[in-house]
Design a protein around this motif. Structure first.
Motif, short mmCIF file in Angstrom:
data_model
loop_
_atom_site.label_atom_id
_atom_site.label_comp_id
_atom_site.label_asym_id
_atom_site.label_seq_id
_atom_site.Cartn_x
_atom_site.Cartn_y
_atom_site.Cartn_z
N THR A 84 -8.44 13.45 -4.25
CA THR A 84 -9.48 14.27 -3.64
C THR A 84 -8.92 15.64 -3.31
N PRO A 85 -9.62 16.74 -3.64
CA PRO A 85 -9.15 18.06 -3.24
C PRO A 85 -9.17 18.21 -1.72
N ALA A 86 -8.34 19.10 -1.21
CA ALA A 86 -8.37 19.39 0.22
C ALA A 86 -9.73 19.98 0.57
N SER A 87 -10.20 19.67 1.78
CA SER A 87 -11.54 20.08 2.19
C SER A 87 -11.59 21.57 2.48
N THR A 88 -12.69 22.21 2.09
CA THR A 88 -12.91 23.60 2.46
C THR A 88 -13.50 23.70 3.86
N PHE A 89 -13.75 22.56 4.52
CA PHE A 89 -14.15 22.59 5.92
C PHE A 89 -12.91 22.59 6.79
N PHE A 90 -12.32 23.77 6.92
CA PHE A 90 -11.17 23.99 7.80
C PHE A 90 -9.99 23.07 7.47
N CYS A 91 -9.87 22.67 6.22
CA CYS A 91 -8.76 21.80 5.80
C CYS A 91 -8.68 20.54 6.66
N VAL A 92 -9.76 19.77 6.70
CA VAL A 92 -9.75 18.52 7.45
C VAL A 92 -8.56 17.68 7.01
N PRO A 93 -7.74 17.16 7.94
CA PRO A 93 -6.63 16.28 7.55
C PRO A 93 -7.16 15.06 6.79
N MET A 94 -6.45 14.68 5.74
CA MET A 94 -6.92 13.60 4.88
C MET A 94 -5.83 12.56 4.69
N VAL A 95 -6.25 11.31 4.48
CA VAL A 95 -5.32 10.25 4.11
C VAL A 95 -5.97 9.40 3.02
N CYS A 96 -5.19 9.02 2.03
CA CYS A 96 -5.65 8.07 1.01
C CYS A 96 -4.75 6.85 1.04
N ALA A 97 -5.27 5.74 0.53
CA ALA A 97 -4.53 4.48 0.52
C ALA A 97 -4.74 3.80 -0.82
N LEU A 98 -3.66 3.56 -1.53
CA LEU A 98 -3.72 2.86 -2.82
C LEU A 98 -3.01 1.52 -2.71
N GLY A 99 -3.66 0.47 -3.20
CA GLY A 99 -3.07 -0.86 -3.18
C GLY A 99 -2.51 -1.24 -4.53
N PHE A 100 -1.32 -1.84 -4.53
CA PHE A 100 -0.65 -2.27 -5.76
C PHE A 100 -0.16 -3.70 -5.59
N SER A 101 0.05 -4.36 -6.72
CA SER A 101 0.82 -5.59 -6.77
C SER A 101 2.07 -5.34 -7.60
N MET A 129 0.83 -1.19 0.00
CA MET A 129 0.00 0.00 0.00
C MET A 129 0.87 1.25 0.00
N VAL A 130 0.36 2.29 -0.63
CA VAL A 130 0.91 3.64 -0.49
C VAL A 130 -0.09 4.46 0.31
N LEU A 131 0.37 5.00 1.43
CA LEU A 131 -0.45 5.92 2.22
C LEU A 131 0.08 7.34 2.00
N ALA A 132 -0.83 8.28 1.78
CA ALA A 132 -0.42 9.67 1.59
C ALA A 132 -1.41 10.56 2.32
N ALA A 133 -0.90 11.50 3.10
CA ALA A 133 -1.74 12.39 3.90
C ALA A 133 -1.49 13.84 3.53
N ASP A 134 -2.49 14.66 3.79
CA ASP A 134 -2.37 16.10 3.56
C ASP A 134 -2.98 16.84 4.73
N LYS A 135 -2.43 18.01 5.03
CA LYS A 135 -2.90 18.89 6.09
C LYS A 135 -2.72 18.28 7.48
N THR A 136 -1.59 17.62 7.70
CA THR A 136 -1.39 17.01 9.00
C THR A 136 0.10 16.89 9.34
N GLU A 137 0.39 16.23 10.44
CA GLU A 137 1.72 16.19 11.02
C GLU A 137 2.44 14.87 10.70
N PRO A 138 3.77 14.78 10.91
CA PRO A 138 4.51 13.57 10.55
C PRO A 138 4.10 12.34 11.35
#
Length: 363
Positions: free
Chosen positions: A281-298, A125-134
């Motif tokens: 997904t674009p960043a949320s206009t609701f106070f920049c809610v922190p987001m994470v996506c997960a993509l699965g690969f083989s 999996m690749v996890l990628a987050a936006d608007k958040t901390e390490p």
């Protein structure tokens, strides 16, 4: 066959504020990456999370190879030039230096890499987050790799039963990288004591104790410590191997469905829940809610099959609805208490400066 997977991510400009990169910027980054396939790269995939562009590269050059990092740097720099021509907000924001110095570490972009002996079937999996901390992945990865309440494979699978080794980074050490390695389950309480403080400590990598194989790597760079000023939150990326000697792909779902409160959001200075979203997904206009996506690969001989968007199935719509309620409750608290970060974590200095002025009025 030994294969290196590299995930590199940067915010190089977005439309209308902190939303998403333009089609032209994405196209330029993809163009630079595609030109390297078949020579420098075995395969590649480009996507975005919020306003951050993510490169997934497979190759045989090993971790931290200058040519691979230079390719990513060039893709981000050329994308930045397009962003500037289009007048995008924060063009080149994550590129903190003017010249490439042989490695992207310390230049701003987030980097997670692992070199593996490819299994006959190599899901990851690749996890990628936006608007958040390490440290935003601390709790989900802890639950998936160390808690049988969430990861039943720790009880059911002989391969997982010996546990995993956690390598944790102290983000407060700015002079040099500082790590500690702790084994689960024996040091579980010590691991929890560190990971609870996601402002200070973050998982750098996780290893199978039985097989000595890397299970996960996370970017742990803190941009504020590099730049000495606010340049956006740190927005981590991670590579996570799944199945067989690692937790199953589906065992990572419930930990992320918890949507733990993390630092970030608007001006990088608040707490809101980490929302699982679809990739691109674009960043949320609701106070920049922190987001994470997960993509699965083989992976097979370095070639990628996929992705499957792991947060796209209907069950995640119900999760997102609950996360919205959780976020709204926190935002109703405004500036007060845990809704806003503690003073030492605020990314903007306005309050600190105001307090210094007010100190003069105390008697």
């Amino acid at each position: 066959m030994r294969i290196t997977l590299s995930v590199l991510k940067a915010d190089i400009g977005s439309v209308g504020g902190h939303t998403l990169p333009s089609a032209a910027v994405l196209a330029k980054v993809k163009e630079v990456v595609e030109e390297a396939k078949g020579s420098l790269l075995l395969d590649a995939y480009v996507f975005h999370i919020g306003d951050d562009i993510v490169l997934l590269l497979s190759h045989t050059r090993g971790v931290a190879h200058p040519a691979i990092h230079e390719l990513a740097w060039r893709a981000f720099r050329e994308g930045t030039e397009v962003a500037k021509r289009e007048g995008l907000y924060g063009a080149g924001q994550d590129l903190l230096k003017d010249a490439f110095t042989g490695n992207l570490h310390g230049l701003g972009p987030q980097v997670a890499e692992m070199e593996v002996e490819e299994r006959p079937s190599e899901p990851f999996m690749v996890l990628a987050a936006d608007k958040t901390e390490p440290g935003a992945f601390n709790l989900p990865l802890y639950l998936a790799f160390a808690d049988p309440m969430y990861s039943s494979g720790l009880l059911l699978s002989p391969e997982l039963r010996p546990g995993f080794r956690f390598r944790i980074m102290d983000l407060a050490q700015t002079e040099r990288d500082s790590y500690i390695e702790l084994d689960a389950p024996e040091r579980l309480y010590d691991i929890a004591a560190l990971l609870r403080d996601s402002h200070r400590f973050a998982i750098a990598s996780i290893w199978s104790r039985k097989y000595g194989e890397v299970a996960a790597v996370v970017s742990t760079t803190r941009l504020r410590n590099i730049a000495g000023r606010y340049v956006g939150k740190d927005d981590p990326v991670a590579l996570v191997r799944t199945q067989k000697i690692f937790p199953a792909t589906e065992e990572f779902g419930p930990p992320f469905a918890l949507a733990p409160f993390v630092a970030g959001d608007t001006r990088g200075s608040h707490h809101l829940p980490l929302m699982p979203v679809k990739a691109n997904t674009p960043a949320s206009t609701f106070f920049c809610v922190p987001m994470v996506c997960a993509l699965g690969f083989s992976l097979k001989e370095g070639r990628l099959t996929g992705p499957v968007d792991l947060f796209a199935d209907p069950v995640w719509d119900a999760v997102r609805a609950k996360v919205v309620e959780k976020a709204q409750e926190m935002r109703r608290q405004g500036f007060y208490g845990p809704a806003m970060l503690p003073m030492e974590e605020l990314e903007y200095t306005g309050i600190a400066e105001r307090l210094k002025e007010l100190e003069q009025e105390f008697s």
